[in-house]
Write a protein that holds these residues in place. Structure first.
Motif, short mmCIF file in Angstrom:
data_model
loop_
_atom_site.label_atom_id
_atom_site.label_comp_id
_atom_site.label_asym_id
_atom_site.label_seq_id
_atom_site.Cartn_x
_atom_site.Cartn_y
_atom_site.Cartn_z
N ALA A 1 4.61 -16.12 0.16
CA ALA A 1 4.86 -15.63 -1.20
C ALA A 1 3.86 -16.22 -2.19
O ALA A 1 3.42 -15.53 -3.13
CB ALA A 1 6.30 -15.97 -1.62
N ARG A 2 3.49 -17.48 -1.99
CA ARG A 2 2.49 -18.08 -2.87
C ARG A 2 1.14 -17.37 -2.72
O ARG A 2 0.41 -17.22 -3.71
CB ARG A 2 2.35 -19.57 -2.55
N GLY B 1 1.39 -14.38 -4.76
CA GLY B 1 1.28 -14.75 -6.16
C GLY B 1 -0.16 -14.91 -6.60
O GLY B 1 -0.55 -14.48 -7.70
N VAL C 1 -1.71 -11.41 -6.94
CA VAL C 1 -1.29 -10.74 -8.16
C VAL C 1 -1.99 -11.34 -9.37
O VAL C 1 -2.37 -10.63 -10.31
CB VAL C 1 0.24 -10.83 -8.30
N ALA D 1 -1.16 -7.35 -13.67
CA ALA D 1 0.02 -7.02 -12.88
C ALA D 1 0.66 -5.73 -13.39
O ALA D 1 1.20 -5.69 -14.50
CB ALA D 1 1.03 -8.17 -12.94
N ALA E 1 3.24 -4.38 -8.80
CA ALA E 1 3.06 -5.81 -8.52
C ALA E 1 4.26 -6.60 -9.01
O ALA E 1 4.73 -7.54 -8.33
CB ALA E 1 1.78 -6.31 -9.19
N GLN E 2 4.78 -6.23 -10.17
CA GLN E 2 5.97 -6.91 -10.68
C GLN E 2 7.16 -6.69 -9.76
O GLN E 2 7.98 -7.61 -9.55
CB GLN E 2 6.27 -6.40 -12.09
N HIS F 1 6.99 -6.27 -6.51
CA HIS F 1 6.79 -7.12 -5.33
C HIS F 1 7.18 -8.56 -5.64
O HIS F 1 7.85 -9.22 -4.81
CB HIS F 1 5.34 -7.05 -4.87
N ILE F 2 6.80 -9.07 -6.78
CA ILE F 2 7.17 -10.44 -7.14
C ILE F 2 8.68 -10.56 -7.29
O ILE F 2 9.29 -11.56 -6.86
CB ILE F 2 6.45 -10.86 -8.45
N LEU G 1 10.21 -10.74 -3.82
CA LEU G 1 10.00 -12.06 -3.22
C LEU G 1 10.93 -13.09 -3.84
O LEU G 1 11.50 -13.94 -3.14
CB LEU G 1 8.54 -12.49 -3.41
N ASP G 2 11.10 -13.03 -5.15
CA ASP G 2 11.97 -13.98 -5.81
C ASP G 2 13.41 -13.84 -5.33
O ASP G 2 14.09 -14.85 -5.08
CB ASP G 2 11.91 -13.80 -7.33
N ALA H 1 2.18 -5.69 -0.59
CA ALA H 1 1.56 -6.13 -1.85
C ALA H 1 0.06 -6.32 -1.71
O ALA H 1 -0.69 -6.05 -2.66
CB ALA H 1 2.21 -7.43 -2.33
#
Length: 371
Positions: A235-236, A239, A242, A247, A251-252, A254-255, A258-259, A322
């Motif tokens: 995930a990092r 990040g 992105v 973004a 992309a948002q 996907h984040i 992941l969160d 992503a």
């Protein structure tokens, strides 16, 4: 793998003393040095032997710190984590049995071999004052590198016992029953079969103790903590991808995915650590002080492990979507981490383990509603 610019750190519970966090980060640095060694497995075994006696034990009051160490190592390199985790688990099992230093010399390195295979049966026979093991044992990871192992063997038709074995004994040899290790994931952590012929062994607990002991539930969550750490590393990487461009909404998304996956996994492991530390240490006779409403350890552990496994699969999928094929095709570290994690998380038996969780949920609910 070069030393990271900042301390690698993955906490399963962020409510940790800063000094403890710094100590955990140091394990990440050590894992990175082992990963960059020409002999990663050998260096990881050295690190495991050095760390092992000083790490917390599951259920001893600092379980979150232990699992944060495993998660941090998993975020750095899964080969190192795959070497360290079973060694740490073996020491915890020996401690729970009251055999900390009674069965192996200082500096011993450990595997834990509890898998079974169709048509394969390792038996244990009591001969005089000794236990003798005979037969095949499948899926023995790094049996050619570790010095000792905890091995399950059948003591009768229905019950298995756990035994400590010196793998350097003359009656231990590689099995020709299994094919060559060809995996692209964890290629250096070879797993093959062993044939044991009249090998002397030391019993660890009584027949059936390995599966019935209080600490059995928590060993599986320790493995899940490694998976979680590797998922955080993926995930990092997303990040950073992105951050390199504006973004957009995808992309948002996907984040956000992941969160959700990582936050859910972290909360599940942290909750399991808290229950582990509230569970009685039956080996020392300490009274339990479980909080009202605490569920059975086996149920809590099975849920946490399944949540982490599903979160890992989400992270693997989202990272592919992503970033596209670029990192998989051109970044050796990323491509290896993906391959390693895909193989490692298959220790989770997918739908079968979730079905087992459902069985435990229904049994705990009795005639009432599980929720």
């Amino acid at each position: 793998m070069s030393k990271p610019a900042i301390a690698p750190l993955v906490l399963v519970d962020r409510r940790v003393d800063p000094d403890v966090a710094r100590t955990i980060a140091c394990t990440g640095y050590e894992a990175g040095r082992a990963a960059s060694s020409p002999d990663t497995v050998g260096e990881a075994l050295r690190v495991a032997s050095e760390w092992g006696p000083n790490l917390p034990r599951p259920g001893g009051g600092r379980t979150a710190a232990l699992w944060s160490v495993l998660a941090t190592v998993g975020s750095v390199d899964l080969t190192v984590a795959r070497v360290v985790e079973p060694h740490v688990d073996a020491l915890a099992i020996l401690a729970e049995a009251g055999l900390d230093s009674a069965v192996a010399p200082a500096g011993a390195t450990w595997g834990v071999y509890a898998a079974e295979g169709p048509g394969l049966r390792l038996t244990a026979a009591h001969m005089g004052s000794r236990w003798i093991l005979d037969g095949p044992k499948p899926w023995c990871s790094l049996a050619n590198r570790v010095t000792h192992a905890l091995v399950t063997a059948w003591v009768d038709d229905t019950t298995r016992g756990l035994f400590a074995v010196d793998l350097r004994a003359s009656g231990v040899r590689p099995s020709a029953r299994e094919g060559e290790w060809v995996s692209h994931g964890l290629p250096d952590v070879t797993s093959g079969g062993l044939e044991l012929t009249r090998v002397r062994a030391v019993p660890v607990g009584g027949p059936g103790w390995y599966l019935e002991r209080p600490g059995f539930a928590w060993g599986g969550v320790g493995v899940a903590a490694v998976w979680f750490g590797a998922a955080v590393a993926l995930a990092r990487r997303v990040g950073r991808h992105v951050a390199d461009r504006p973004a957009d909404q995808v992309a948002q998304l996907h984040i956000g995915q992941l969160d959700l996956a990582l936050s859910t996994a972290r909360q599940a492991v942290a909750a399991a650590a808290a229950v582990a530390d509230r569970t009685a240490d039956r080996t020392s006779g300490r009274a339990a002080d479980a909080a009202p409403g605490d569920e059975a350890p086996g149920l809590v552990a099975a849920r946490a492990r399944s949540i982490v496994a599903e979160s890992v699969e989400t992270v693997l999928r989202v990272a592919d979507h992503a970033m596209g094929p670029g990192p998989l095709a051109t970044e050796a570290e990323h491509a290896q981490r993906v391959s390693d994690l895909r193989l490692y998380v298959r220790q989770h038996h997918a739908e079968r383990d979730v079905a087992n969780l459902g069985q435990q949920v229904l049994a705990a609910a009795g005639s009432g509603s599980p929720w």
